[in-house]
Motif scaffolding. Structure first.
Motif, mmCIF file in Angstrom:
data_model
loop_
_atom_site.group_PDB
_atom_site.id
_atom_site.type_symbol
_atom_site.label_atom_id
_atom_site.label_comp_id
_atom_site.label_asym_id
_atom_site.label_seq_id
_atom_site.Cartn_x
_atom_site.Cartn_y
_atom_site.Cartn_z
ATOM 1 N N GLY A 68 0.630 -1.299 0.053
ATOM 2 C CA GLY A 68 0.045 -0.190 0.011
ATOM 3 C C GLY A 68 0.754 1.237 0.126
ATOM 4 O O GLY A 68 0.217 2.330 0.194
ATOM 5 N N VAL A 69 2.338 1.237 -0.264
ATOM 6 C CA VAL A 69 2.983 2.304 -0.174
ATOM 7 C C VAL A 69 3.833 2.449 -1.464
ATOM 8 O O VAL A 69 4.444 1.271 -1.677
ATOM 9 C CB VAL A 69 3.926 2.460 0.952
ATOM 10 C CG1 VAL A 69 4.731 3.518 1.318
ATOM 11 C CG2 VAL A 69 3.165 2.204 2.300
ATOM 12 N N PRO A 70 3.690 3.647 -2.135
ATOM 13 C CA PRO A 70 4.551 3.402 -3.262
ATOM 14 C C PRO A 70 6.235 3.391 -3.144
ATOM 15 O O PRO A 70 6.573 3.621 -1.935
ATOM 16 C CB PRO A 70 4.460 4.793 -4.004
ATOM 17 C CG PRO A 70 3.775 5.713 -2.839
ATOM 18 C CD PRO A 70 3.216 4.625 -2.025
ATOM 19 N N LEU B 9 6.403 7.010 1.414
ATOM 20 C CA LEU B 9 7.356 6.398 0.221
ATOM 21 C C LEU B 9 8.507 5.694 0.874
ATOM 22 O O LEU B 9 8.998 5.783 1.939
ATOM 23 C CB LEU B 9 7.840 7.879 -0.321
ATOM 24 C CG LEU B 9 8.950 7.406 -1.640
ATOM 25 C CD1 LEU B 9 8.038 6.886 -2.889
ATOM 26 C CD2 LEU B 9 9.491 8.921 -1.981
ATOM 27 N N ASP C 142 4.195 1.475 -8.001
ATOM 28 C CA ASP C 142 3.075 1.848 -7.327
ATOM 29 C C ASP C 142 2.595 1.229 -6.151
ATOM 30 O O ASP C 142 3.235 0.266 -5.554
ATOM 31 C CB ASP C 142 2.142 1.972 -8.425
ATOM 32 C CG ASP C 142 1.459 0.614 -8.520
ATOM 33 O OD1 ASP C 142 1.483 -0.189 -8.132
ATOM 34 O OD2 ASP C 142 0.607 0.748 -9.983
ATOM 35 N N SER C 143 1.335 1.745 -5.286
ATOM 36 C CA SER C 143 1.362 1.296 -4.156
ATOM 37 C C SER C 143 0.540 -0.247 -4.129
ATOM 38 O O SER C 143 0.409 -0.847 -3.157
ATOM 39 C CB SER C 143 0.282 2.181 -3.327
ATOM 40 O OG SER C 143 -0.914 2.206 -4.171
ATOM 41 N N GLN C 144 0.115 -0.611 -5.392
ATOM 42 C CA GLN C 144 -0.203 -1.829 -5.576
ATOM 43 C C GLN C 144 1.085 -3.064 -5.907
ATOM 44 O O GLN C 144 0.809 -3.990 -6.223
ATOM 45 C CB GLN C 144 -0.984 -2.099 -6.773
ATOM 46 C CG GLN C 144 -2.614 -1.675 -6.406
ATOM 47 C CD GLN C 144 -2.547 -0.276 -6.275
ATOM 48 O OE1 GLN C 144 -2.147 0.630 -7.245
ATOM 49 N NE2 GLN C 144 -3.194 0.594 -5.215
ATOM 50 N N GLU D 91 0.195 7.115 -9.035
ATOM 51 C CA GLU D 91 -0.644 7.100 -7.869
ATOM 52 C C GLU D 91 -1.779 7.875 -8.219
ATOM 53 O O GLU D 91 -2.993 7.740 -7.333
ATOM 54 C CB GLU D 91 -0.067 7.537 -6.571
ATOM 55 C CG GLU D 91 0.983 6.523 -6.081
ATOM 56 C CD GLU D 91 0.432 5.409 -5.638
ATOM 57 O OE1 GLU D 91 -0.511 5.190 -4.765
ATOM 58 O OE2 GLU D 91 1.082 4.456 -6.290
#
Length: 156
Positions: A46-48, A80, A109-111, A135
């Motif tokens: 969940g975090v880029p 980040l 990306d966050s995924q 994002e």
């Protein structure tokens, strides 16, 4: 006059073909690793992130890229993450990601999907723009996050 116009059109066509080849190569590199995301074991969901390939002898890495990444981790803290890979210690990982030179940075990306790549030095502003584009919005600085810790551990 016709000769000059023909030369201008030839140069424009060569430039367009070069631009297209560059973007196809970037697209292919990102598609090649998608679904086979080796080297991201330390990634927080969940975090880029920025996956940063470097070597101990890379001067642009030491003098330009690392300070740019450090400023991003100071500014964005836990919003980040930066995962640093020494390509001399993990050449199979660099090969898996298609790294041909350092510094090379990948935008994740966050995924957990690769969304961009930079071959060579990328400024902090360019990296922020790429992450925000991946994002679909603005990246929030750590000072705006509740209970945010401004220190970021660099992954090795």
């Amino acid at each position: 006059m016709d000769s000059v116009l023909l030369r201008i059109l030839s140069v424009a066509l060569i430039a367009l073909l070069g631009w297209a080849a560059f973007h196809v190569a970037i697209w292919w590199q990102l598609r090649r690793v998608q679904g086979k995301m080796r080297g991201l074991e330390g990634l927080r969901a969940g975090v880029p992130a920025i996956l940063y390939f470097t070597t101990p002898t890379c001067q642009p890495c030491q003098t330009i890229q690392r300070p740019a990444l450090k400023s991003l981790t100071d500014q964005f803290g836990p919003a980040l993450q930066v995962l640093q890979v020494d390509a001399t210690k993990k050449p199979e990982l660099a090969d898996h990601w298609g790294v041909l030179s350092v510094p090379t940075t990948f935008i994740i990306d966050s995924q957990g999907q690769p969304r961009g790549v930079n071959h060579g030095v990328a400024s902090a502003n360019k990296l922020i723009g790429q992450i925000e584009e991946a994002e679909g919005g603005r990246l929030v600085p750590s000072a705006a996050l509740p209970n945010a810790n401004s220190q970021q551990q660099w992954m090795r």
